[in-house]
Design an enzyme around this catalytic site. Sequence first.
Site, PDB file in Angstrom:
ATOM      1  N   LYS A  31      -3.014   0.438   5.881  1.00 29.62           N
ATOM      2  CA  LYS A  31      -4.355  -0.103   6.104  1.00 29.62           C
ATOM      3  C   LYS A  31      -4.268  -1.375   6.964  1.00 29.62           C
ATOM      4  O   LYS A  31      -5.122  -1.616   7.813  1.00 29.62           O
ATOM      5  CB  LYS A  31      -5.007  -0.407   4.755  1.00 29.62           C
ATOM      6  CG  LYS A  31      -6.380  -1.048   4.861  1.00 29.62           C
ATOM      7  CD  LYS A  31      -6.918  -1.412   3.499  1.00 29.62           C
ATOM      8  CE  LYS A  31      -8.222  -2.171   3.607  1.00 29.62           C
ATOM      9  NZ  LYS A  31      -8.140  -3.465   4.255  1.00 29.62           N
ATOM     10  N   ARG A  32      -3.223  -2.161   6.739  1.00 28.09           N
ATOM     11  CA  ARG A  32      -3.043  -3.403   7.496  1.00 28.09           C
ATOM     12  C   ARG A  32      -2.940  -3.134   8.996  1.00 28.09           C
ATOM     13  O   ARG A  32      -3.447  -3.889   9.815  1.00 28.09           O
ATOM     14  CB  ARG A  32      -1.797  -4.135   6.994  1.00 28.09           C
ATOM     15  CG  ARG A  32      -1.759  -5.603   7.412  1.00 28.09           C
ATOM     16  CD  ARG A  32      -0.558  -6.335   6.837  1.00 28.09           C
ATOM     17  NE  ARG A  32      -0.674  -6.528   5.407  1.00 28.09           N
ATOM     18  CZ  ARG A  32       0.111  -5.924   4.496  1.00 28.09           C
ATOM     19  NH1 ARG A  32       1.067  -5.109   4.889  1.00 28.09           N
ATOM     20  NH2 ARG A  32      -0.040  -6.144   3.215  1.00 28.09           N
TER      21      ARG A  32
END
Length: 501
Positions: A263-264
């Site tokens: 997600k980062r």
Amino acid sequence: MSKPVRVRFAPSPTGPLHIGGVRTALFNYLFAKKHHGVFFLRIEDTDQNRFVPGAEQYIFEALNWLGIAPSETVGKNEKFGPYRQSERKAMYKQYADQLIASGNAYYAFDTAESLDFHRKQHEEQGKTFIYNWHNREKLDTSLVLSKEETEKRLASGEDFVIRFKTPVNETLHLHDIIRGDIQFETNLLDDKVLFKSDGMPTYHLANIVDDHLMETSHVIRGEEWLPSMPLHVLLYRSFGWEAPEFAHLPLILKPVGNGKLSKRDGDKLGFPVFPLEWKTEEGISSGYRENGFFPEAVINFLALLGWNDGTDKELFSLDELVDAFDLNRVHKSGAKFDPEKNKWFNHQYLQKQSNESLANSFSSILNEKGVSIADEKLVTIVSLIKERANFVAEFWEMSDFFFVAPTSYDEKASKNWKEDTPALMNQLIEILKSIDDFSSLNIETIVKDWMTQNEIGMGKVMQPFRLSLVGALKGPHLFDIVALIGKEETIKRLEKAIETL
């Protein structure tokens, strides 16, 4: 194939469904459809501590939006139900007991403090603590306790776990459809926990029991589960059951650098890693749907992450993917996620949409901006701009001049406004006023005839003309813009430009 194909996607409802999980679901779906089998979905919610409200519904909504909904799942064709592991809780104990009775598992009463002590002791000696054949008969287990003592401790309600008794000195020769033949040494494996005293099985036991009872023929899952393969095969063997065939899919890798897509990465580089938007108290994680991606484009892009049909073909409908799909053509190495290629796929699918459908989507954006326009005209505008767009959300920026007169003019483009430009624009206004048939082709013919007869260079008129109407040197064919905004608006914008520039 020897038995009917039944494959499953078995996510845990611990948060939004990652795009890597979506690809696992997709490959299971394609394999099932290719072999006229069944794709089912089982919710693996045995770890109640990590359960997140709304996550289960999110999974179903995501797969429905993508067009790869399962044939059997919670509340749908529950042939082997329940399809929620927490609702199957009562059945797992008998299988754990069966393994104890056959000598393939044992009770372990070690406390968390005791295990922590052993770990630290090993670390001090530069070793890693592994709970297996070399120490299981020195620890607090039923392998060293008498039967009576074991039963007494169980009856008193003492906390315990049931661990698998991994065989000693054995080389396992296993086969993975994607990775070929693999060997595992049992002496290097740990004795995994299968069952806890709270009455809940661990993933390993529940997974094997459910796959057997639900008649799973092939287990197609992510590469991260490859180290669990020997344990799972040994569990099948211990129960006397036939194991399914295994296929471990390659990881989806970061666009830049090494490692698994997270997600980062999406947050940092500005692309979604979830199919749908996910809201929490911390904020909102964007989704493919809300970012304007077509579900077909997402499916097509994901299918080619780690698989191809052996040709250069890139655009596949879902039916074409089903026909072409073959697990033997899945790559062993990880597939790098390319956000730009992702957009390219969406661009291709946007071009395939009808102008009417795109105009309908665009109209909701116009409504929010308080813009009203006839359907027929909007369809024409969409036909002129869609070729350069990746998303419907880009339509407004590409076409705002059709609906609103420019309030400023591009500084660089304004250099095309010369000393003699106002006089030429005033002449152009008079010509436009005289035209009755205000169609694109007719306007173009008359204006160009005027320029030819008066030996006026194309750039001297066309660039200031476009700048007056659009505010910049952009947009589709100039005379299409003129015809669509109409005579009155065209003249008004020319007069405003003469006054301003």
